[in-house]
Design a protein around this motif. Structure first.
Motif, mmCIF file in Angstrom:
data_model
loop_
_atom_site.group_PDB
_atom_site.id
_atom_site.type_symbol
_atom_site.label_atom_id
_atom_site.label_comp_id
_atom_site.label_asym_id
_atom_site.label_seq_id
_atom_site.Cartn_x
_atom_site.Cartn_y
_atom_site.Cartn_z
ATOM 1 N N ILE B 452 0.835 -1.217 0.000
ATOM 2 C CA ILE B 452 0.000 0.000 0.000
ATOM 3 C C ILE B 452 0.866 1.261 0.000
ATOM 4 O O ILE B 452 0.562 2.246 -0.682
ATOM 5 N N PRO B 455 3.138 2.337 -3.696
ATOM 6 C CA PRO B 455 2.546 3.194 -4.743
ATOM 7 C C PRO B 455 2.433 4.655 -4.311
ATOM 8 O O PRO B 455 2.596 5.559 -5.143
ATOM 9 N N VAL B 458 5.873 6.046 -4.765
ATOM 10 C CA VAL B 458 6.152 6.173 -6.217
ATOM 11 C C VAL B 458 5.452 7.410 -6.788
ATOM 12 O O VAL B 458 6.044 8.195 -7.538
ATOM 13 N N ILE B 459 4.208 7.591 -6.393
ATOM 14 C CA ILE B 459 3.459 8.760 -6.893
ATOM 15 C C ILE B 459 4.122 10.055 -6.405
ATOM 16 O O ILE B 459 4.293 11.008 -7.161
ATOM 17 N N GLY B 462 7.516 10.513 -8.205
ATOM 18 C CA GLY B 462 7.239 10.790 -9.630
ATOM 19 C C GLY B 462 6.734 12.210 -9.817
ATOM 20 O O GLY B 462 7.158 12.920 -10.747
ATOM 21 N N TYR B 463 5.843 12.600 -8.928
ATOM 22 C CA TYR B 463 5.293 13.959 -9.065
ATOM 23 C C TYR B 463 6.369 15.016 -8.838
ATOM 24 O O TYR B 463 6.439 16.016 -9.534
ATOM 25 N N GLN B 465 9.586 14.679 -9.355
ATOM 26 C CA GLN B 465 10.487 14.649 -10.505
ATOM 27 C C GLN B 465 9.846 15.342 -11.700
ATOM 28 O O GLN B 465 10.503 16.096 -12.434
ATOM 29 N N LYS B 466 8.560 15.082 -11.862
ATOM 30 C CA LYS B 466 7.831 15.700 -12.991
ATOM 31 C C LYS B 466 7.844 17.222 -12.834
ATOM 32 O O LYS B 466 8.097 17.975 -13.801
#
Lengths: 259, 591
Positions: B452, B455, B458-459, B462-463, B465-466
């Protein structure tokens, strides 16, 4: 003389200790083999006693339950035989034999209960619990959730159809959430409700958990119930049950065996 | 009664009794003393009777004791009466000596024992207690509203526990001068909150004398009930009603004369009602275990089995018996832990109540009928059963011993049983695969939390980095600032390369570019058109450490003046590159 006496006592203590230890360390298979010998010899009570020792130690197998069911069938205690055959049916190695035995035992009961079909949702939940299992379902849901999140995150960095990646990521996440919720619900249902078999000859199913309460129905040996543990929790010694014909009522715990 | 005499005489008297056995009544003599009233007005006359009954030949006149100040003997010569009975070949004689005493002084007194000699043996009567009261004082203390006749309920215990037997007497009180000819209970008496049973009395009601509030009454117990409270709290026994037929009495000396005294002309019927009686019913103390069967009283409990050896299909009876005094009908059946393989039928229940002897007693039995379905040795384990004893105010627990019985194969049944109905499955005799079932909560599994949380991480990453990439692409100043360090490092490397190739001047030029480029990128200064002083000034404006500014100024001056130092070596440049590298590292932290 005193030294000899002391040595004898010491040897005796070692012998008793070793024999007690060897007895304590008797493997489940050895006890099982011993019980099987009693069963073959027709000493059903002794065989049942040994099988039950294994069950009490929480060391179980499909074969154990099948043989227990057969022992009870031999002493004509068909309610208990049915209960153990139902348990044996949940083990892969004895499932076939147990179902065959169950069919036979069911035909031996003098009174058969009418069966009301279950609701589709209940059927689906039962199928999931029996065939997949709530835990496996949860694992699948979590894996799918991780895959969905990775796909969704990928659309931020990859220029290859980011819109499709985003959409498919969200769909997979939604699906995984559904599977996870289903797994929790399946676990909740399996923990709240259990199957039970009536093992005594005849007992009234009552409207309230009191001996003098009004009668809902008479239940007979071999009847199958669904026990609601949540509602039964408040009344020790009693179980709130749903009969297979759809009626609800209270029954003393001593009359049933809960799977 | 006490008997006085020599020991051997007593042996001699008892021996024939022992030999005769059943005929033990033969030769027994009883001596009893009684008075007509035990509560007497001063100056009133009372009769003292000494009755000798039994089988005897010679009897002497009683030897009366000294009566003291309270009573005075009127005459030493008694009136005597004699009766003779001959029943079933046995004769018995009864002698009664009657004396009259006069009550003198008020107070409580004791009539001492009188002795009498019968066939050479001396017997003594029991002493009798009497109370002498002042007639005038009693009359003053009693109100004028005292009824001539009334009914009262007397209970044996006003604070019983639930289920305890309390005996309730329906007692009729009536004054001297009245005779009760008959009585008739009014039907419909209810004792709510009680289970009631009427007790049987074989003898007719006997009227005895009593004084209430200084007034002499005669009282008679008409009826007797056993009440068993079924709930706790303050319970009320409702009034009991009877209709009595009364008339004026002829004489009060005879105990029976004022009760069922016969018919007369002034006869009338009166309906009497007792007052209600409150009983405070206590709850039973909590039972320590589940062996309590609802029995309250005193019981003897036993369990037995009809046979210890039976055949398959033969019925076996297990009978549990309760004998004793108490709430016999309310006793519930003990539940036994029966071994597997027994067919159990509905139990039979029998109870037998005895309503005599002023209490409810009797027996109750439960018979479990079982049939063994297969041969073998069976054991019904011992069972603890409890009842509550009000006398001892505690639960009495008794252990019913274990019952063992053997069940043998029924030859006829074996022949009759057919194989087609046999189970079509054989037992598993070989190796079994053993498991230990465990039940785990989802939330207690580590993989659940990893699955749980991963993820979510990761989100988050990722956000971030984006967003970084997006800012690098859109914010030029931010991009210059982020790339400044790498660009400066690259230029320093190039400066060393140029120096190695022998291009010292170009190398210092590159070193200057590295320094000024880093400062302008970090401080978002224009990329061209600034001189060294501007960069130093910019650093000073940003409050950079003085030593760092000094180093930068020195390095920039060195780069600018290198054209005038033709002997500059590669090693010398390398030392400046090293200094520039450390200066840039420090600047990176503060800019």
């Amino acid at each position: 003389m005193a030294i000899l006496c002391r040595k004898t006592i010491l040897l005796l203590i070692i012998f008793v200790g070793c024999s007690a230890l060897s007895h304590a360390q008797q493997s489940p298979q050895a006890i099982f083999d011993n019980a099987n010998e009693k069963l073959e010899a027709g000493n059903y009570q002794q065989a049942i006693s040994l099988y039950k020792n294994l069950e009490a130690e929480n060391t179980v197998s499909g074969a154990l339950y099948l043989n227990l069911g057969i022992s009870y069938q031999r002493i004509d205690s068909l309610g208990k035989a049915k209960y153990y055959f139902m348990k044996a049916a949940s083990f892969e190695e004895t499932s076939g034999k147990a179902k065959q035995a169950l069919k036979f035992v069911e035909s031996q009961f003098s009174r058969q209960s009418a069966v009301l079909p279950k609701l589709p949702w209940d059927v689906a939940t039962a199928w999931l619990q029996d065939n997949i299992g709530a835990e496996n379902l949860l694992i699948a849901g979590i894996i799918l959730l991780n895959i969905g999140v990775l796909i969704f995150v990928a659309h931020w960095f990859l220029s290859w159809h980011p819109r499709y990646l985003r959409l498919s990521g969200l769909i997979v996440i939604g699906l995984s959430a559904l599977i996870i919720v289903t797994s929790f619900y399946t676990r909740y249902v399996s923990e709240r409700y259990s199957k039970a078999v009536m093992v005594t000859q005849k007992v009234p199913v009552l409207e309230k958990p009191q001996q003098e309460a009004s009668l809902i129905s008479q239940a007979f040996e071999g009847y199958t119930f669904t026990v609601d543990h949540y509602r039964s929790k408040s009344k020790p010694g009693w179980s709130y049950v749903r009969m297979s014909n759809g009626l609800y009522g209270w029954i003393p715990n001593s009359e049933i065996l809960i799977l | 009664m006490k008997r006085i005499g020599k020991f051997f005489c007593a042996i001699g008297f008892l021996f024939p009794l022992l030999v005769l056995g059943a005929g033990s009544a033969y030769g027994q003599v009883s001596v009893k003393a009684s008075v007509s009233e035990t509560t007497i007005y001063s100056g009133e006359r009372v009769s003292l009777s000494i009755e000798v009954s039994g089988d005897f030949n010679n009897v002497s006149r009683p030897d009366l004791p000294e009566f003291g100040n309270g009573l005075r003997l009127l005459s030493n010569n008694p009136s005597t009466s004699r009766s003779f009975q001959y029943i079933n070949g046995k004769s018995s004689t009864s002698y009664t000596y009657s004396y009259y005493l006069v009550a003198q002084n008020k107070g409580e007194y004791q009539i001492p024992a009188a002795s009498i000699t019968i066939d050479g043996q001396t017997y003594q009567t029991d002493p009798i207690k009497v109370k002498i009261i002042d007639r005038n004082e009693s009359a003053q203390s009693s109100g004028s509203d005292t009824p001539d006749i009334f009914l009262r309920l007397d209970v044996s215990d006003e604070q019983p526990v639930t289920g305890q037997q309390i005996v309730t007497d329906v007692v009729l009180f009536f004054r001297d001068g009245l005779e009760v000819n008959s009585y008739q209970p009014v039907p419909g008496w209810k004792a709510e909150g009680f289970w009631k049973e009427e007790l049987q009395n074989t003898s007719r009601p006997q009227a005895t004398s009593t004084v209430i509030n200084g007034i002499r009454y005669r009282k008679a117990r008409l009826l007797q009930f056993s009440l068993f409270p079924t709930k706790t709290g303050e319970l009320e026994i409702s009034p009991y009603k009877i209709i009595v037929s009364v008339r004026s009495a002829r004489s009060r000396d005879d105990a029976l004369s004022s009760f069922f005294g016969g018919l007369g002309n002034n006869q009338r019927q009166v309906e009497l009602s007792s007052d209600p009686v409150s009983v405070d019913v206590q709850s039973l103390p909590p039972a320590e275990n589940s062996d309590y069967l609802g029995a309250v009283g005193n019981f003897d409990i036993s369990r037995d089995i009809s046979t210890n050896s039976a055949t398959v299909g033969q019925s076996i009876e297990i009978t549990t018996r309760f004998n004793g005094t108490g709430n016999v009908p309310l006793i519930s059946k003990p539940e036994y832990q029966l071994p597997d393989g027994l067919e159990v039928y509905d139990p039979q229940e029998n109870s037998n109540l005895n309503r005599r002897n002023n209490k409810i007693s009797g027996s109750k039995s439960f018979t479990d009928v079982i049939i063994a379905r297969s041969p073998g040795s069976y054991t019904i384990p011992e069972k603890m059963v409890s009842y509550f004893s009000p006398e001892q105010n505690k639960y009495i627990t008794k252990t019913l011993p274990a019952l063992n019985f053997e069940v043998n194969e029924n030859a006829d049944a074996v022949a009759a049983s057919n194989t087609p109905s046999a189970l079509p499955v054989s037992p598993v005799m070989g190796l079994a695969s053993w498991t230990t079932p465990t039940s785990s909560n989802f939330l207690s599994n580590w993989w659940f939390w990893v699955g749980i949380l991963l993820p979510i991480i990761v989100i988050g990453v990722g956000y971030w980095q984006k967003s970084f990439i997006q800012k690098m692409n859109t914010d030029k100043a931010f991009a210059r600032s982020q790339k400044a360090s790498a660009k400066a490092s690259k230029r320093l490397d190039e400066a060393i390369s140029l120096s190695e190739d022998g291009h010292i001047k170009e190398a210092y030029n590159m070193l200057q570019k590295a320094l000024t480029g880093f400062i302008s990128d970090r401080l978002t200064l224009p990329e061209a058109g600034l001189d060294n002083a501007d960069y130093v000034q910019a650093l000073e404006d940003h409050n950079v450490d003085e030593n760092l500014v000094k180093n930068v100024r020195m390095l920039l001056d060195k780069c600018a003046s290198i054209s005038y130092a033709p002997d500059t070596t590669h090693a010398y440049l390398k030392s400046h590159v090293g200094l520039a590298q450390s200066t840039l590292d420090k600047l990176k932290k503060v800019l």
